[in-house]
Design a protein around this motif. Structure first.
Motif, PDB file in Angstrom:
ATOM      1  N   VAL A 182     -23.748 -12.290  41.216  1.00 52.67           N
ATOM      2  CA  VAL A 182     -24.893 -12.651  39.911  1.00 52.67           C
ATOM      3  C   VAL A 182     -23.636 -12.371  38.885  1.00 52.67           C
ATOM      4  O   VAL A 182     -23.447 -13.389  38.319  1.00 52.67           O
TER       5      VAL A 182
ATOM      6  N   ASN B  60     -28.376 -20.591  38.170  1.00 50.23           N
ATOM      7  CA  ASN B  60     -27.932 -19.187  38.899  1.00 50.23           C
ATOM      8  C   ASN B  60     -29.320 -18.630  38.997  1.00 50.23           C
ATOM      9  O   ASN B  60     -29.275 -18.309  39.968  1.00 50.23           O
TER      10      ASN B  60
ATOM     11  N   ALA C  14     -21.707 -17.694  41.290  1.00 48.75           N
ATOM     12  CA  ALA C  14     -22.465 -16.504  41.727  1.00 48.75           C
ATOM     13  C   ALA C  14     -22.901 -16.609  42.403  1.00 48.75           C
ATOM     14  O   ALA C  14     -24.352 -15.833  43.204  1.00 48.75           O
TER      15      ALA C  14
END
Length: 427
Positions: free
Chosen positions: A396, A254, A199
Motif C-alpha cells: 500500500v 485505499n 495498492a
C-alpha cells in the motif's frame, strides 16, 4: 504489524503445553460430557448466528456444550495467543490466511489430514482449490468457514445509461483502462471509469498469476522489481489519461472502508472488492451495482477462504472439535443459520440450497456470481508466508508513493522488493 514479543512469548508457552498433550479426545468428565471453548472475531451479527449454529449442534449432541468468546478484529491475534497459553485455551478458533502459515509452522494448529483421510471431516463438497488453500506444507491446518472471491463491482445503472458495454469476464487490464476512459469522457470527467487498484494486493496477485507468477514463492516474494514496475505503469497511465479518479479519491478508498469505495460514493464506475461486500456497497447507493471477475484470465483466481476454523493442537477434545467443523461446513441447517455473514458457504451444495431460500436480490446475485465463476478457477497457491501482513502494508505504501508522485514506478518497486524481503526474512 508483526506478532509482538509478548505474543511470541505466549505462543512459546502455548507450544510447550501442546507438545506434551495428545491429540485424542478423552471425555472431559466421567459422564462423557464435553465443553468446547470456541473463539472468533466479528460483530454482533456474527456472534448471533454462530451461537445459534452451535446451539443446534448441542441439540443434536446433548453431551457437547460450548463456551464462546468473541471480539472485534483489532487485537484478536494478541488475545488468541495469550488465551491459548493459559489454562482456558480455545479448542476451536477462527483464523485467516494472514496468520495460518505462522500458526501452522509454530505447531499451534492441529493437522486435520487424519480426520479427512478417515472421513470424519468431509471436504468433498468444497471446491478443490478452497480445500487446498487450508493446507500448509501438505497438512490441512484450517478448514474454510466461508468462501470469498475478489470481484470488480461496477455501476450497472450508470453503464447502461451511458450506452457502454458492461465489463466481461476475461477482459485485459488494457481493455479495462480503455473502457474506463470512455466512461470518464462520457461523464465529462464527473465519474472516473475505474478505481486505481495498484495498492490492492489481491489485484496484483491475480495479475501476477495470469502471467504464470505468484505473490510468493515459499517464504520469499514470487515477483521482481520489473514485474511491479509494469504493474505501477498500468495505473500511472490510467491516472494520467483520466481513466482513474483523482488522488484524493484513490487515497480514501485505499483505506479499505466499504462506505468510501468509489463505486459506492459515485466517484468511479468500478471498485475492486470482495464479492461478499456487494450487499454493503449496494446499501450505499441507489444505483444498481453488479459483479464481474477482476480483469485477466479467471484461471488466475481461486476459491479463497474468507477465514478458517482451526483446532488447537493441545485440545483434549480434538475429535469433537473436528466434528463441529464438519457440522458447520456441511450441515444444511447450520448453513442456513450462518447465511453469508462470513462469506458464502464453502460447501457448494449448501450454497445452492441457501441461494434458493434467499429473498434478498443482492445477496442472491453474490451467490450466483460465485457459482458461475468457481468452475473457471485455477489451482490454489500456498497460503501466504509469515510476514504477509507486513508485506501488504508495504505494498500500500509503495503504491501510494507512486500515486502521489513521490516516487517513480521503478523507484517504488525496487524499494518495495528490498523492504519486503527484509520483512519476510526477519518475521
Amino acid at each position: 504489524m508483526r506478532l509482538t514479543i509478548g505474543v511470541v512469548t505466549a505462543l512459546a508457552v502455548l507450544l510447550g503445553g501442546a507438545a506434551c498433550s495428545d491429540d485424542t479426545d478423552p471425555a472431559a468428565s466421567g459422564d462423557g460430557k464435553v465443553e468446547l471453548n470456541v473463539y472468533w472475531w466479528g460483530g454482533d451479527k456474527r456472534a448471533e448466528v454462530t451461537e445459534q449454529a452451535l446451539k443446534l449442534y448441542t441439540q443434536r449432541n446433548p453431551n457437547v456444550t460450548f463456551k464462546t468468546h468473541w471480539q472485534g478484529n483489532q487485537g484478536y491475534y494478541d488475545n488468541l495467543a495469550t488465551q491459548a497459553a493459559g489454562p482456558d485455551a480455545p479448542d476451536l478458533f477462527q483464523i485467516d490466511d494472514n496468520y495460518l502459515t505462522e500458526y501452522a509452522e509454530r505447531n499451534v494448529t492441529l493437522d486435520l489430514n487424519p480426520y479427512v483421510d478417515s472421513g470424519a471431516l468431509d471436504l468433498s463438497k468444497l471446491p478443490d482449490s478452497l480445500a487446498k488453500y487450508g493446507q500448509v506444507g501438505g497438512r490441512t491446518m484450517g478448514v474454510a468457514g466461508a468462501e470469498n472471491t475478489p470481484a470488480m463491482v461496477y455501476n450497472k445503472t450508470l453503464v447502461q445509461k451511458l450506452g457502454v458495454a458492461e465489463p466481461k469476464v476475461g477482459m485485459s487490464y488494457a481493455e479495462l483502462v480503455t473502457w474506463a476512459r470512455d466512461i470518464t469522457n462520457r461523464t465529462d470527467g464527473e465519474v472516473a471509469g475505474t478505481m486505481d487498484p495498484s495498492a490492492d494486493y489481491k489485484a496484483l496477485w491475480l495479475w501476477l498469476r495470469a502471467q504464470g507468477k505468484e505473490l510468493y514463492n515459499g517464504p520469499e516474494l514470487g515477483f521482481t522489481a520489473d514485474d511491479l514496475t509494469a504493474w505501477y505503469d498500468i495505473w500511472q497511465n490510467a491516472r494520467a489519461t483520466g481513466s482513474a479518479p483523482p488522488l484524493s479519491v484513490i487515497k480514501e478508498a485505499n483505506g479499505g472502508d466499504v462506505t468510501k469505495q468509489a463505486v459506492a460514493t459515485g466517484k468511479a464506475a468500478t471498485s475492486f472488492m470482495w464479492s461478499n461486500q456487494l450487499p454493503e456497497l449496494q446499501r450505499a447507493t441507489k444505483d444498481q451495482l453488479a459483479l464481474v471477475a477482476y480483469p485477466g484470465n479467471p484461471k488466475g483466481q481461486w476459491a479463497r477462504a474468507s477465514m478458517y476454523w482451526s483446532v488447537f493442537r493441545g485440545s483434549r477434545h480434538a475429535e469433537v472439535a473436528v466434528d463441529v467443523i464438519d457440522f458447520l461446513v456441511n450441515d444444511t441447517d447450520a448453513g442456513k443459520i450462518l447465511g453469508t455473514e462470513r462469506g458464502l458457504s464453502p460447501n457448494t451444495e449448501v450454497r445452492k440450497v441457501l441461494s434458493q431460500s434467499l429473498t434478498d436480490a443482492t445477496t442472491r446475485a453474490t451467490i450466483e456470481f460465485e457459482n458461475s465463476i468457481t468452475p473457471k478457477f485455477g489451482p490454489a497457491p500456498a497460503p501466504p508466508p509469515k510476514g504477509h501482513v507486513k508485506v501488504r502494508a508495504l505494498l500500500v505504501a509503495a503504491a501510494e508513493s507512486v500515486q502521489q508522485g513521490k516516487a517513480t514506478p521503478r523507484q517504488a518497486a525496487e524499494d518495495l522488493i528490498r523492504q519486503a524481503n527484509a520483512a519476510l526474512a526477519t518475521t
